[in-house]
Design an enzyme around this catalytic site. Structure first.
Site, PDB file in Angstrom:
ATOM      1  CE1 TYR A  95       1.310  -5.954  10.977  1.00 22.24           C
ATOM      2  CE2 TYR A  95      -0.380  -5.522   9.330  1.00 22.24           C
ATOM      3  CZ  TYR A  95       0.817  -5.187   9.929  1.00 22.24           C
ATOM      4  OH  TYR A  95       1.535  -4.092   9.486  1.00 22.24           O
ATOM      5  CD  GLU A 168       6.391  -2.478  15.866  1.00 22.21           C
ATOM      6  OE1 GLU A 168       5.711  -2.288  16.883  1.00 22.21           O
ATOM      7  OE2 GLU A 168       6.436  -1.656  14.911  1.00 22.21           O
ATOM      8  CG  ASP A 211       9.920   3.720  13.287  1.00 21.08           C
ATOM      9  OD1 ASP A 211      11.098   3.802  12.921  1.00 21.08           O
ATOM     10  OD2 ASP A 211       9.068   4.612  13.068  1.00 21.08           O
ATOM     11  CD  GLU A 282       3.667  -1.897  10.764  1.00 20.86           C
ATOM     12  OE1 GLU A 282       3.880  -0.793  11.347  1.00 20.86           O
ATOM     13  OE2 GLU A 282       3.142  -2.870  11.337  1.00 20.86           O
ATOM     14  CE1 TYR A 316      -0.429  -1.047  10.247  1.00 24.94           C
ATOM     15  CE2 TYR A 316      -1.046   1.243  10.580  1.00 24.94           C
ATOM     16  CZ  TYR A 316      -1.108  -0.085  10.963  1.00 24.94           C
ATOM     17  OH  TYR A 316      -1.858  -0.448  12.048  1.00 24.94           O
TER      18      TYR A 316
END
Length: 522
Positions: A95, A168, A211, A282, A316
């Site tokens: 990340y 996201e 998500d 993820e 994840y």
């Protein structure tokens, strides 16, 4: 002389088994791993991401002011590379890293161990991300200069699978989904232009979606489209689209979810029109611990599940943090590592994964996807389509793309004569029962075959650039049943293939295969 001629003749015509860490490219909705430096579409195979999200310390584990990051300590990288091999993965997602630090040793260890890397170009620090609360104000030279430095730092590593432009950033909080999307496309446009100008290969640029079932589908349709009429490619839309798309999904919970209750049954139909690769960026709900990861064998990698549409995913996460998603426990003081039961369960699931072997030449050339405003708004009515217009590129960014950011950290793999990758691990590694393991990292010699032959590399680069600007008439609907597949086990960390080597590249000669053949024949 006759003997030598015979040897060279046999090498020129005989098929040679090659296992190599060659740069991944994309065709249609699949990642492709070249089977050999010849990069023959008849032998190149579809690549499935079988990996984990890797960021020990979480978001607080990265500090731009620190002289270390997750890929700067080769002893730590060696420790974790051993665990990666034991787990049976081929890819990690990272990340946050510092583009000003040297990562050569760690990336060389990962490459030689058979591990590809997907890298996010952002961090949570000011000026190091597209601020979803202020996309217009944060999109500028300060931010993009760091993104371009990230590209420079990693572009020469052949085991860099791709970049994530954002994670996201488009989400359902406040009005972010209404104003962020065009700026996300602008960032991807700038990244792809910089890569085209300053890299000797095409590097995929993707996006990792939040998500939220409706929002991620709208985001997907927005970010993969490249045509206003569904017949002709629009240059501006094509160079700002995502090369691949990641779903952050925690819908399948071990022990209680199944194909229908998780909603996975709807994924095949809702994403069946993909013309770019799809992965789970993820996954791994932790409602029930320890996780058994039944979705791995029951859904993600099987053609009876999502295998015909998706290209694998990333669990994840690697290290245990406060949120309890970890596969291993890391001791901050003595740097030791111990497996959790989750690690053992995931290893078992990965060992049972079987995917179909599909060759690149069996995939269609469909690349067009219509930018349909009404279809997107029907899914998520407040999505910021903005008539598919993209923010104008500021002059400062245009100048950086033209001239480069002139960073002094351009990474590259280290050859054996300059660096010997470690086979042993400095720190203690224990299994789930507390037993100390004798950790030895195994390196396949052919993982050091990292370059395509010059002719094929140049040809592929030209094809990729032409595909970004050429109008091609084709259907936006892609049939996932046109692939010709041969059932085979996919339990290793890299693809295998046969290659008829007409040209011997420098990498091939240095790999040792050449010497073995000569020795055997003479």
């Amino acid at each position: 002389m006759l003997c030598k001629n015979l040897v060279l003749g046999l090498i020129a015509v005989a098929p040679v088994l090659v296992e190599a860490m060659l740069p991944i490219h994309i065709k249609n909705y699949r990642f492709i791993q070249p089977s050999s430096p010849d990069n023959d579409p008849k032998k190149n195979k579809v690549f499935y991401v079988k990996g984990i999200d890797y960021q020990p310390g979480g978001s607080s584990g990265y500090d731009s002011a620190n002289e270390h990051d997750i890929l700067s300590d080769p002893d730590i990288c060696a420790r974790d590379a051993y665990a990666f091999q034991q787990l049976g993965i081929n890819t990690i997602r990272i990340y946050s890293v510092n583009p000003d630090l040297n990562h050569d040793k760690c990336m060389t260890i990962l490459n030689d161990a058979g591990i590809y890397v997907i890298l996010d170009v952002n961090s949570g620090n000011y000026g190091e991300n597209l601020n979803r609360a202020d996309p217009k104000g944060s999109y500028g030279a300060l931010y993009l200069s760091r993104v371009f430095k990230m590209i420079d730092a990693f572009k020469n590593y052949p085991n860099l699978l791709g970049f994530f432009s954002g994670n996201e950033v488009i989400n359902d909080q406040a009005d972010y989904a209404e104003f962020v999307p065009p700026y996300m496309r602008a960032v991807q446009r700038d990244m792809r232009q910089y890569i085209a100008k300053h890299s000797n290969r095409t590097i995929p640029v993707g996006y990792s979606a939040a998500d939220n079932t409706d929002l991620r589908l709208a985001t997907f349709k927005y970010l993969q489209c490249n045509s206003l009429d569904g017949k002709k490619i629009d240059k501006a839309l094509n160079e700002s689209r995502s090369d691949f798309f990641g779903l952050n999904s925690y819908e399948w919970c071990s022990g209680t979810s199944d194909w229908k209750s998780s909603g996975f049954d709807k994924l095949n139909s809702t994403f069946s029109d993909a013309v770019i690769p799809l992965i789970f960026s993820e996954y791994g709900c932790n409602k029930n611990l320890p996780r058994t990861f039944d979705e791995v064998t029951d859904a993600i990698y099987t053609d009876k599940g999502l295998g015909k549409v998706f290209s694998g995913g990333l669990v994840y996460e690697y290290a245990e943090e406060a949120n309890k998603y970890g596969l291993v426990n890391l001791d901050e003081d003595d740097k030791s590592l111990s497996y959790k039961k989750d690690f053992v369960n995931l290893k078992d699931r990965f060992s049972k994964v079987k995917t179909n072997t599909t060759f690149e030449n069996k995939l269609s050339n469909n690349t067009i996807y219509k930018c349909d405003k009404n279809a997107i708004l029907k899914i998520y009515k407040k999505f910021g389509v903005a008539n598919f217009t993209i923010p104008k590129q500021p002059k400062e960014i245009t100048d950086m793309i033209k001239k480069g950011v002139k960073g002094d950290n351009i990474g590259k793999l280290l050859p054996p004569k300059n660096y010997t990758v470690p086979t042993s691990v400095k720190y203690t590694i224990k299994d789930q029962n507390g037993k100390t393991l004798k950790a030895t990292i195994k390196y396949e010699k052919n993982n050091t075959i990292n370059e395509l032959t010059k002719h094929n590399a140049t040809k592929k680069a030209v094809e990729n650039k032409e595909s970004n600007v050429t109008s091609i008439a084709s259907s936006a609907s892609v049939s996932k049943t046109t692939e010709t597949s041969i059932s085979s086990s996919s339990t290793s960390s890299k693809s295998k293939g046969d290659a008829a080597m007409v040209e011997l590249s420098t990498s091939f000669i240095q790999s040792g295969i050449f010497a073995v053949i000569i020795s055997a024949l003479l």
